[in-house]
Structures are given as structure tokens and as C-alpha cells.
Motif scaffolding. Structure first.
Motif, mmCIF file in Angstrom:
data_model
loop_
_atom_site.group_PDB
_atom_site.id
_atom_site.type_symbol
_atom_site.label_atom_id
_atom_site.label_comp_id
_atom_site.label_asym_id
_atom_site.label_seq_id
_atom_site.Cartn_x
_atom_site.Cartn_y
_atom_site.Cartn_z
ATOM 1 N N ARG A 5 1.404 -1.057 -0.206
ATOM 2 C CA ARG A 5 0.133 0.168 -0.047
ATOM 3 C C ARG A 5 0.369 1.246 0.104
ATOM 4 O O ARG A 5 0.284 2.362 -0.939
ATOM 5 N N GLU A 6 2.074 1.782 0.718
ATOM 6 C CA GLU A 6 3.116 2.952 0.843
ATOM 7 C C GLU A 6 3.631 2.429 -0.701
ATOM 8 O O GLU A 6 3.924 3.662 -0.976
ATOM 9 N N GLN A 7 3.867 1.108 -1.284
ATOM 10 C CA GLN A 7 4.263 1.856 -2.605
ATOM 11 C C GLN A 7 3.774 2.414 -3.344
ATOM 12 O O GLN A 7 3.865 2.954 -4.413
ATOM 13 N N ILE A 8 2.371 1.588 -3.546
ATOM 14 C CA ILE A 8 2.006 2.243 -4.049
ATOM 15 C C ILE A 8 1.194 3.947 -4.436
ATOM 16 O O ILE A 8 1.153 4.951 -5.080
ATOM 17 N N VAL A 9 1.389 4.460 -2.462
ATOM 18 C CA VAL A 9 1.190 5.888 -2.482
ATOM 19 C C VAL A 9 2.406 6.100 -3.091
ATOM 20 O O VAL A 9 2.174 7.415 -3.592
ATOM 21 N N SER A 10 3.508 6.205 -2.310
ATOM 22 C CA SER A 10 4.909 6.391 -3.070
ATOM 23 C C SER A 10 4.821 6.617 -4.609
ATOM 24 O O SER A 10 5.097 7.899 -4.866
ATOM 25 N N ASP A 48 -10.233 6.947 -5.270
ATOM 26 C CA ASP A 48 -10.278 8.485 -3.678
ATOM 27 C C ASP A 48 -9.599 7.147 -2.799
ATOM 28 O O ASP A 48 -9.853 8.326 -1.789
ATOM 29 N N GLU A 49 -10.163 6.832 -2.505
ATOM 30 C CA GLU A 49 -9.748 5.812 -1.444
ATOM 31 C C GLU A 49 -7.631 5.984 -1.267
ATOM 32 O O GLU A 49 -7.516 6.231 -0.168
ATOM 33 N N LEU A 50 -7.582 5.642 -2.127
ATOM 34 C CA LEU A 50 -5.977 6.151 -2.582
ATOM 35 C C LEU A 50 -5.559 7.488 -2.236
ATOM 36 O O LEU A 50 -4.937 7.802 -1.415
ATOM 37 N N LEU A 51 -5.929 8.850 -2.528
ATOM 38 C CA LEU A 51 -6.032 9.782 -2.541
ATOM 39 C C LEU A 51 -6.254 10.233 -0.872
ATOM 40 O O LEU A 51 -5.215 10.758 -0.946
ATOM 41 N N GLU A 52 -7.374 9.956 -0.306
ATOM 42 C CA GLU A 52 -7.347 10.007 1.310
ATOM 43 C C GLU A 52 -6.693 9.128 1.663
ATOM 44 O O GLU A 52 -5.571 9.748 2.529
ATOM 45 N N ALA A 53 -5.756 7.555 0.948
ATOM 46 C CA ALA A 53 -4.431 7.532 1.517
ATOM 47 C C ALA A 53 -2.977 8.110 2.013
ATOM 48 O O ALA A 53 -2.294 8.600 2.430
ATOM 49 N N ILE A 54 -3.030 9.319 0.875
ATOM 50 C CA ILE A 54 -2.253 10.025 0.304
ATOM 51 C C ILE A 54 -2.083 11.152 0.972
ATOM 52 O O ILE A 54 -1.498 11.651 1.842
ATOM 53 N N VAL A 55 -3.314 11.847 1.331
ATOM 54 C CA VAL A 55 -3.451 12.647 2.056
ATOM 55 C C VAL A 55 -3.555 12.524 4.020
ATOM 56 O O VAL A 55 -2.491 13.304 4.420
ATOM 57 N N GLN A 56 -3.284 11.583 4.052
ATOM 58 C CA GLN A 56 -3.080 10.942 5.685
ATOM 59 C C GLN A 56 -1.856 10.737 5.702
ATOM 60 O O GLN A 56 -1.077 11.676 6.289
ATOM 61 N N ARG A 57 -1.221 10.217 5.421
ATOM 62 C CA ARG A 57 0.662 10.574 5.237
ATOM 63 C C ARG A 57 1.305 11.446 5.003
ATOM 64 O O ARG A 57 1.364 12.259 5.457
ATOM 65 N N LEU A 58 0.484 12.507 4.076
ATOM 66 C CA LEU A 58 1.248 13.788 3.893
ATOM 67 C C LEU A 58 0.487 14.508 5.368
ATOM 68 O O LEU A 58 1.736 15.205 5.873
ATOM 69 N N GLY A 59 -0.458 14.447 5.516
ATOM 70 C CA GLY A 59 -0.410 15.048 6.920
ATOM 71 C C GLY A 59 0.273 14.760 7.617
ATOM 72 O O GLY A 59 0.699 15.103 8.592
ATOM 73 N N LEU A 98 -1.295 20.614 -3.230
ATOM 74 C CA LEU A 98 -2.017 22.024 -4.270
ATOM 75 C C LEU A 98 -3.379 21.209 -4.302
ATOM 76 O O LEU A 98 -4.270 21.593 -4.847
ATOM 77 N N ASP A 99 -2.878 20.219 -5.728
ATOM 78 C CA ASP A 99 -4.323 19.294 -6.595
ATOM 79 C C ASP A 99 -5.361 18.822 -5.614
ATOM 80 O O ASP A 99 -6.252 18.702 -5.723
ATOM 81 N N LEU A 100 -4.755 17.936 -4.337
ATOM 82 C CA LEU A 100 -5.333 17.613 -3.821
ATOM 83 C C LEU A 100 -5.762 18.793 -2.735
ATOM 84 O O LEU A 100 -7.141 17.997 -2.337
ATOM 85 N N MET A 101 -5.297 19.364 -2.256
ATOM 86 C CA MET A 101 -6.348 20.731 -1.443
ATOM 87 C C MET A 101 -7.393 21.291 -2.339
ATOM 88 O O MET A 101 -8.546 21.303 -1.859
ATOM 89 N N ILE A 102 -7.145 21.325 -4.213
ATOM 90 C CA ILE A 102 -8.585 21.955 -4.680
ATOM 91 C C ILE A 102 -9.759 20.252 -5.037
ATOM 92 O O ILE A 102 -11.006 20.859 -4.894
ATOM 93 N N ALA A 103 -8.773 19.467 -4.640
ATOM 94 C CA ALA A 103 -9.586 17.641 -5.398
ATOM 95 C C ALA A 103 -10.720 18.095 -3.581
ATOM 96 O O ALA A 103 -12.201 18.098 -4.137
ATOM 97 N N ARG A 105 -11.858 20.302 -2.296
ATOM 98 C CA ARG A 105 -13.362 21.398 -2.769
ATOM 99 C C ARG A 105 -14.314 20.373 -2.817
ATOM 100 O O ARG A 105 -15.218 21.095 -2.733
ATOM 101 N N VAL A 106 -13.766 19.904 -3.686
ATOM 102 C CA VAL A 106 -15.456 19.384 -4.518
ATOM 103 C C VAL A 106 -15.547 17.087 -4.588
ATOM 104 O O VAL A 106 -16.623 16.505 -4.365
ATOM 105 N N SER A 107 -14.761 17.203 -3.372
ATOM 106 C CA SER A 107 -14.929 15.181 -2.851
ATOM 107 C C SER A 107 -15.182 15.607 -1.046
ATOM 108 O O SER A 107 -14.206 15.888 -0.464
ATOM 109 N N GLU A 108 -15.912 15.190 -1.084
ATOM 110 C CA GLU A 108 -16.675 15.178 0.227
ATOM 111 C C GLU A 108 -16.167 14.504 1.489
ATOM 112 O O GLU A 108 -14.893 14.566 2.635
ATOM 113 N N ARG A 109 -15.278 12.806 0.986
ATOM 114 C CA ARG A 109 -14.205 11.833 1.822
ATOM 115 C C ARG A 109 -13.273 12.868 1.602
ATOM 116 O O ARG A 109 -12.181 12.467 2.836
ATOM 117 N N LEU A 110 -11.997 13.132 0.659
ATOM 118 C CA LEU A 110 -11.081 14.211 0.389
ATOM 119 C C LEU A 110 -11.137 14.777 1.467
ATOM 120 O O LEU A 110 -10.555 15.502 2.451
#
Length: 191
Positions: A5-10, A48-59, A98-103, A105-110
Motif C-alpha cells: 500500500r505504501e509503495q502504491i501511495v509513493s 478516492d480511497e488512494l487519495l485519502e491515504a495520500i492525504v493521511q500520509r502527507l498530514g 495543492l492538487d489534493l487541496m483543490i480536489a 473542495r469537490v470530494s466530501e470524503r477527501l
């Protein structure tokens, strides 16, 4: 399984950094991660779940290195984080953020994941500044919540502003100015 999972996130962070979020298709992500689409769905239910994992890691990465053991350790950890955030080698990761921050705004889960990450970082800052204040290391009248908001807003603004050519030295001077208003530079007599 967690390692994959971490490899996919990276790989996805790299892919979004190269192509932008809009162009980082699932096929591009799977190619970058060197996995099949079927293997992707073993680890993530959706993009979307993958993008959520990216946000979690960056956070997690955004506040992991902060130190509140002393004024100097706090100052140095913030300066190190700022230098890291603005490093030229990180320009593609800033674009991902920045892309994730913008996204978000339109994805409730993200948006929910982004809010959680921002709130965790803010709460860590607030608790740390409060620890310094309790030790008498903040200037008189400094409110830990307000100080944490100012520092956090500055860091967020630096990431957004870091997409342009901005000397790190100017950002460091600004951070030092903010910290001088918050932190005691000298021990008060009798402390």
C-alpha cells in the motif's frame, strides 16, 4: 500488505507530481507502481480511497518532526520543516499537495480526510505551544491557540506560495519574526 500500500501511495505521489491529479489515471498509477489493476483493487477500493491515504500520509509527515522540548528545538524543527517544504526538489510534491487541496473542495470524503490531517497538525502545534507557554517560554499574553493558528497559516501559505520562486531566506526571516512575537528569547529573571 501494508508495505505494498505504501509503495502504491509513493508511486501515486510521484505520478501526480509528474502529470497532475487530473492526468494521473488509474492506468498511469498502476504503471508507476508496477502493479496490475487487479492488484490495485486488493489494496484500495477506489482511486478516492488512494487519495485519502495520500492525504493521511502527507498530514502525518507535516507534523512528525516538530519538537517542543525547548524554544530552540521548536524553532529549529519549524525552520527545518520550512526548508524541507520549500526545497526545490519538493516542487512536485507541493503540486501534489495543492492538487489534493483543490480536489478536497469537490470530494466530501477527501475534504473530510484533509480536514482531519489539518486538525491533527494544528492540534499538535497548539499542544506544543501550550507546553512551551506552561514552561514560561512564551511571551506574556500569548494565547497558544492563536499562536498555533498563526504558525499553521504561515506554513500553509508557504506551501501555496512556494510554487513561485520565493527565496527560502525570506520565508525563514518571516518565520523568525512570527516566533519572536510568540516565544521568549531570554529567560525571565527568577525562572
Amino acid at each position: 500488505m501494508k508495505e505494498k500500500r505504501e509503495q502504491i501511495v509513493s508511486a501515486t505521489i510521484d505520478c501526480i507530481g509528474r502529470l497532475g491529479l487530473a492526468q494521473a489515471s488509474l492506468s498511469e498509477i498502476c504503471t508507476a507502481a508496477k502493479i496490475s489493476r487487479g492488484a490495485f483493487y486488493i489494496h484500495f477500493a477506489s482511486k478516492d480511497e488512494l487519495l485519502e491515504a495520500i492525504v493521511q500520509r502527507l498530514g502525518e509527515e507535516s507534523s512528525a518532526a516538530l519538537s517542543f522540548d525547548s524554544v530552540e528545538s521548536f524553532r529549529k524543527s519549524l525552520e527545518s520543516q520550512l526548508k524541507f517544504m520549500l526545497a526545490p526538489a519538493r516542487i512536485s510534491q507541493r503540486q501534489v499537495e495543492l492538487d489534493l487541496m483543490i480536489a478536497s473542495r469537490v470530494s466530501e470524503r477527501l475534504h473530510f480526510e484533509f480536514s482531519k490531517a489539518v486538525n491533527r497538525r494544528f492540534e499538535r502545534l497548539r499542544e506544543g505551544v501550550q507546553k512551551l507557554a506552561d514552561a514560561g517560554l512564551c511571551n506574556v499574553g500569548v494565547d497558544a491557540t492563536v499562536a498555533a493558528h498563526v504558525i499553521d497559516s504561515f506554513l500553509i501559505g508557504s506551501v501555496k506560495g512556494g510554487m513561485t520562486v520565493q527565496p527560502v531566506t525570506a520565508s525563514l526571516k518571516s518565520l523568525r519574526f512570527i516566533l519572536a512575537a510568540i516565544l521568549r528569547t531570554h529567560q525571565a529573571p527568577g525562572r
